[in-house]
Design a protein around this motif. Sequence first.
Motif, PDB file in Angstrom:
ATOM      1  N   ARG A 209       0.856  -1.198   0.000  1.00 51.93           N
ATOM      2  CA  ARG A 209       0.000   0.000   0.000  1.00 51.93           C
ATOM      3  C   ARG A 209       0.890   1.245   0.000  1.00 51.93           C
ATOM      4  N   PRO A 210       1.530   1.545  -1.140  1.00 60.09           N
ATOM      5  CA  PRO A 210       2.470   2.672  -1.164  1.00 60.09           C
ATOM      6  C   PRO A 210       1.832   4.008  -0.801  1.00 60.09           C
ATOM      7  N   ALA A 211       0.553   4.179  -1.109  1.00 57.23           N
ATOM      8  CA  ALA A 211      -0.093   5.449  -0.756  1.00 57.23           C
ATOM      9  C   ALA A 211      -0.170   5.613   0.753  1.00 57.23           C
ATOM     10  N   ALA A 212      -0.462   4.525   1.474  1.00 54.92           N
ATOM     11  CA  ALA A 212      -0.536   4.598   2.930  1.00 54.92           C
ATOM     12  C   ALA A 212       0.833   4.890   3.533  1.00 54.92           C
ATOM     13  N   VAL A 213       1.877   4.259   2.992  1.00 59.42           N
ATOM     14  CA  VAL A 213       3.234   4.510   3.487  1.00 59.42           C
ATOM     15  C   VAL A 213       3.630   5.958   3.225  1.00 59.42           C
ATOM     16  N   ALA A 214       3.298   6.460   2.026  1.00 60.74           N
ATOM     17  CA  ALA A 214       3.609   7.860   1.713  1.00 60.74           C
ATOM     18  C   ALA A 214       2.894   8.809   2.664  1.00 60.74           C
ATOM     19  N   ALA A 215       1.622   8.502   2.975  1.00 59.09           N
ATOM     20  CA  ALA A 215       0.873   9.340   3.915  1.00 59.09           C
ATOM     21  C   ALA A 215       1.504   9.307   5.304  1.00 59.09           C
ATOM     22  N   MET A 216       1.935   8.114   5.734  1.00 59.84           N
ATOM     23  CA  MET A 216       2.543   7.977   7.052  1.00 59.84           C
ATOM     24  C   MET A 216       3.831   8.783   7.149  1.00 59.84           C
ATOM     25  N   LEU A 217       4.687   8.662   6.128  1.00 57.07           N
ATOM     26  CA  LEU A 217       5.944   9.412   6.129  1.00 57.07           C
ATOM     27  C   LEU A 217       5.684  10.913   6.006  1.00 57.07           C
ATOM     28  N   GLY A 218       4.671  11.262   5.221  1.00 56.52           N
ATOM     29  CA  GLY A 218       4.345  12.667   5.046  1.00 56.52           C
ATOM     30  C   GLY A 218       3.889  13.322   6.334  1.00 56.52           C
ATOM     31  N   VAL A 219       3.026  12.626   7.077  1.00 54.83           N
ATOM     32  CA  VAL A 219       2.539  13.209   8.322  1.00 54.83           C
ATOM     33  C   VAL A 219       3.650  13.249   9.372  1.00 54.83           C
ATOM     34  N   ALA A 220       4.600  12.311   9.302  1.00 54.62           N
ATOM     35  CA  ALA A 220       5.771  12.391  10.184  1.00 54.62           C
ATOM     36  C   ALA A 220       6.583  13.637   9.870  1.00 54.62           C
ATOM     37  N   ALA A 221       6.745  13.943   8.577  1.00 60.29           N
ATOM     38  CA  ALA A 221       7.473  15.147   8.184  1.00 60.29           C
ATOM     39  C   ALA A 221       6.758  16.405   8.662  1.00 60.29           C
ATOM     40  N   VAL A 222       5.429  16.416   8.555  1.00 61.86           N
ATOM     41  CA  VAL A 222       4.648  17.575   9.021  1.00 61.86           C
ATOM     42  C   VAL A 222       4.863  17.804  10.512  1.00 61.86           C
TER      43      VAL A 222
END
Length: 405
Positions: A209-222
Motif C-alpha cells: 500500500r504505497p499510498a498509505a506509506v507515503a501518507a505515514m511518512l508525510g505526516v511524520a514530516a509535518v
Amino acid sequence: MSARSALPTDVRRVLVAHGLSAVALGLPWPALLVAVWDQGDSGFALGLTGAARMAPYVALSWLAGRVADRVSRGRLVRASLSLRIVALTATAALLEAGYVGAAVALACLAVAAGTPAYPAIAAEMPALAGRANEEATSLLVTLEVGAFVVGPAIGGLLLGPGGPSLGAWIAAGLTILALGVVRGVAWAGPRTRAASTVPRPVLSLLRRRPAAVAAMLGVAAVNAIGSAVAIALLPLAERAWHADKAQFGIATAAIGLGAFAAPLMQQVWGLGVDAWRRSALALAVPLVVVSLASDLWWAVVPLTLMGTASVQLEAVATNVIQRAVPDDVRSSALGLTDSVMVAAAAGSAMLTPWCVGLVGPRGMVAACAAAGLGLAAAVALLAGTSRVGDAGVAVGVSTRGLSGG
C-alpha cells in the motif's frame, strides 16, 4: 453544509466525547511542570516531565492500534475512558497531597490509557459516518491535534485561580462527561473482527500500500516541521524580534488556534492529493514570511495559517490510510502512524536547539519552510506515478461511501 454530508448523531457524540477527553489529558501537565520546578529538581527532571506526556504515544500507539483491530472498538474506547478517569482522579489526589513524582506517573498512565482511542475511532469512522466520512475525519483530526495544544493552555490558565490539583480534577470530570456522551453509540464495525484470532501482519500489508506509506511518512514530516518551528520560535522571539516570553506565548497560541480553522480549509480543498499539495504549500509559504518577519505581529497570521495547514495535512493523511488499508488492520496502521509521527516530533524537538545554534532561529524557520516545499514536491512526484495511482481510491477526492479495502 449539504444534507448529504450531515453528520449522523452517533458521529457527533463520538466527536464530542473525544474532544472533551483529549482536552482533559492535557489539563494537568502545566501544574505538574510547575510542581516539579517548585521542588527544586534539575532541568533534566523538568525535561523528563515534559517528555513523559509524549512517551506513551511513541511507545504504545502502534500496539494500541493493534489491540483495536482485535476487540470491539466501542468497548475499547469506553474502557480507555474509564481507566483515564481513575488515573486522572488519582493524579489530582496525589498532587493535592504533595506526591509530585507519583502524580506525574499517574498522569503518564492516563495518557497511555488514551492511546487506543484515536486510532480506534479513526479506523471506525468510515463505517460510522458513511458518506460524511471526509467531514467527520477532518473534525476528528482537528480535535485530536487542537486538543494537544488547548488542553495545556487551559491548564495553564487554571494555575492562577486554583491550586495545583484543579486542572486534574476538572480533567477527571470532563472524562466522566465524555464517557456518558459516548455510551449507547452503535459502533458499526464488522462482526467478524472480534472473532478473528490471527491478526494480519500490518507491516507486510503496508508494503503493498504505497499510498498509505507515503501518507505515514508525510505526516511524520509535518510533525517534525511543526515541532521544530515551535522550539525555534522562542529564540526567534528573543533574539530577532526582541520580544518577551508573553509574545512567544502569543505566537505559540496562534499555531494552536489555527488548528481549528482546518475544517474550513477541508471544505474548500477536500482531502485528496491536490489538497495535500496545496496544504503543503500553505504550510511552507507562511514559514518563509515568519523567517523574514521583523516582529511578532508580522508573524501571527502566517503562524495561524501554518497551524491550519498542519491539521489539514494530517486529515488528508488519515483519509488516505482509511481508504488504502482494510478495516481489519486499519487501527493498527493508524496507531503505527501515531507512533511514527510523535517520534518524529520528539526527535525534531531534540535536534532543533543544536540546529538553531548552527544556522540561527531565522535560518531554522527558513529550513522548515524549505522542508515544507520539499514535501509538496514529493507529493506531486508520487501522485504522478502509476504505483500511487494504483493504490487507487487512496489519493482521490470522492463523496461516495468508503469501503475498508
